[in-house]
Design an enzyme around this catalytic site. Structure first.
Site, PDB file in Angstrom:
ATOM      1  CE1 TYR A 122      -2.981  -3.191   0.460  1.00  0.00           C
ATOM      2  CE2 TYR A 122      -4.197  -1.360   1.646  1.00  0.00           C
ATOM      3  CZ  TYR A 122      -4.299  -2.310   0.993  1.00  0.00           C
ATOM      4  OH  TYR A 122      -5.374  -3.319   0.594  1.00  0.00           O
ATOM      5  CE  LYS A 169       1.682 -18.150   0.951  1.00  0.00           C
ATOM      6  NZ  LYS A 169       1.038 -18.910   1.557  1.00  0.00           N
ATOM      7  CG  ASP A 202      -1.932 -19.975   2.648  1.00  0.00           C
ATOM      8  OD1 ASP A 202      -1.928 -19.161   2.934  1.00  0.00           O
ATOM      9  OD2 ASP A 202      -1.974 -20.997   1.874  1.00  0.00           O
ATOM     10  CG  ASP A 226      -7.552  -3.188   2.957  1.00  0.00           C
ATOM     11  OD1 ASP A 226      -9.225  -3.576   3.559  1.00  0.00           O
ATOM     12  OD2 ASP A 226      -7.440  -2.566   1.858  1.00  0.00           O
ATOM     13  CG  ASP A 230     -12.876  -5.715   3.958  1.00  0.00           C
ATOM     14  OD1 ASP A 230     -12.465  -5.180   4.774  1.00  0.00           O
ATOM     15  OD2 ASP A 230     -13.291  -5.148   2.785  1.00  0.00           O
TER      16      ASP A 230
END
Length: 330
Positions: A122, A169, A202, A226, A230
């Site tokens: 970002y 990750k 994941d 982010d 959500d």
């Protein structure tokens, strides 16, 4: 106190009006300094936000923000991202909790997502390598990773949370996510009273939708934070019930994280819950915890009763009727 109010695009002005009515009813004494910002204002003025906005936020240190639209794949960069980077609001705090009367798959969800807010992909460091190849740079620093990890543990300690889980990750991105994870583990040693774990992004998504109760506080780099915030909002009914705060050393920007919903704008259909819950966070953080609790109680009572709820949760009420019901509870 003085605070900046950014109504934003689409349904923003309608839900911001709800906040102003509730604030007056609660006798908070807040003096709102209102500014326009967003895609709509850009179209009419050529500017992303009104002159004086940045100075007003710097002066008050507090802002409440409605949704602002961002063009996809073209145009200006997200106003949210620009404000976060300008004011270095490095921690995005997103509490996610079940609300009685809101249909969802799980009961008693109670999660807190702590998202690093200033770097990662970002940061917007990207360019065209050639006409067919775009290159984006994932920026992770030890300083920002340590700061956000410490924020998560301090929050957990202050709010009697027992587990902080780092999201990463690092099995694939061994340098960037590896640095984030290693830094998290170092910080965790300073908090022996709080359990520290880590989980691959994941695998986390799968575990969240099968058994969210196994997590408590989640801390993540910007992009993962982010996405999972959500996802977690979806566990409790959607983004319409997800408050948030962007926290820096000198500035806090509270905001509803849902979109501007242009399809229902100016039709008295919007659910103001997310912005009202964000406002409750503002009140609690500024020595008005009693008023924050009154607001949350009134809001949850109206939703649980279901007589004056908006269409997104099966009701027939509009924004004004919903707000009036909350005011009557207050």
């Amino acid at each position: 106190m003085k605070a900046v109010l950014l109504a934003g695009d689409g349904i923003g002005p309608e839900i911001a009006a709800s906040v102003k009515e509730v604030s007056e009813k609660l006798e908070t004494g807040i003096e709102w300094k209102e500014f326009k910002a967003g895609a709509g204002y850009y179209e009419e003025s050529g500017k992303l936000f009104e002159d004086g906005l940045l100075e007003a936020i710097a002066e008050t240190g507090v802002a409440l923000k409605g949704p602002t639209a961002t063009p996809i794949g073209k145009g200006f960069r997200s106003i949210n991202v620009q404000l976060r980077q300008h004011f270095n609001t490095y921690a995005n705090l997103r509490p996610v909790k079940s609300i009685a009367g809101v249909p969802c798959r799980y009961e008693n969800v109670d999660l807190v997502i702590v998202r690093e807010n200033t770097e990662d992909l970002y940061k917007g460091i990207e360019y065209m390598y050639d006409k067919d190849t775009a290159h984006g740079i994932k920026l992770i620093t030890k300083a920002a990773s340590e700061r956000i990890a410490r924020f998560a543990f301090e929050y957990a300690r202050k709010h009697n949370r027992k587990l902080v889980t780092a999201v990463h990750k690092a099995n694939i991105m061994k340098l960037t996510d590896g640095l984030f994870l290693d830094t998290f583990r170092q910080v965790a040693k300073d908090y022996p009273d709080i359990e520290a774990k880590d989980v691959i992004i994941d695998a986390l998504c799968m575990k969240l939708v099968t058994d969210p109760a196994q997590f408590d506080v989640l801390v993540a780099p910007n992009l993962y934070g982010d996405i999972i915030s959500d996802l977690c909002a979806g566990l409790v009914g959607g983004l319409g019930f997800a408050p948030s705060a962007n926290i820096g050393d000198k500035t806090v920007i509270y905001e509803a994280v849902h979109g501007s919903a242009p399809d229902i704008a100016h039709q008295d259909k919007a659910n103001p819950t997310a912005l009202l819950l964000s406002f409750a966070m503002l009140l609690k953080d500024h020595d008005m915890a009693d008023k924050a609790e009154k607001l949350r109680s009134a809001l949850f009572d109206v939703i649980a009763e279901g007589k004056h709820t908006t269409a997104d949760i099966g009701g027939k009420a509009g924004t004004k009727e919903f707000t009036k019901a909350v005011l009557e509870k207050l």
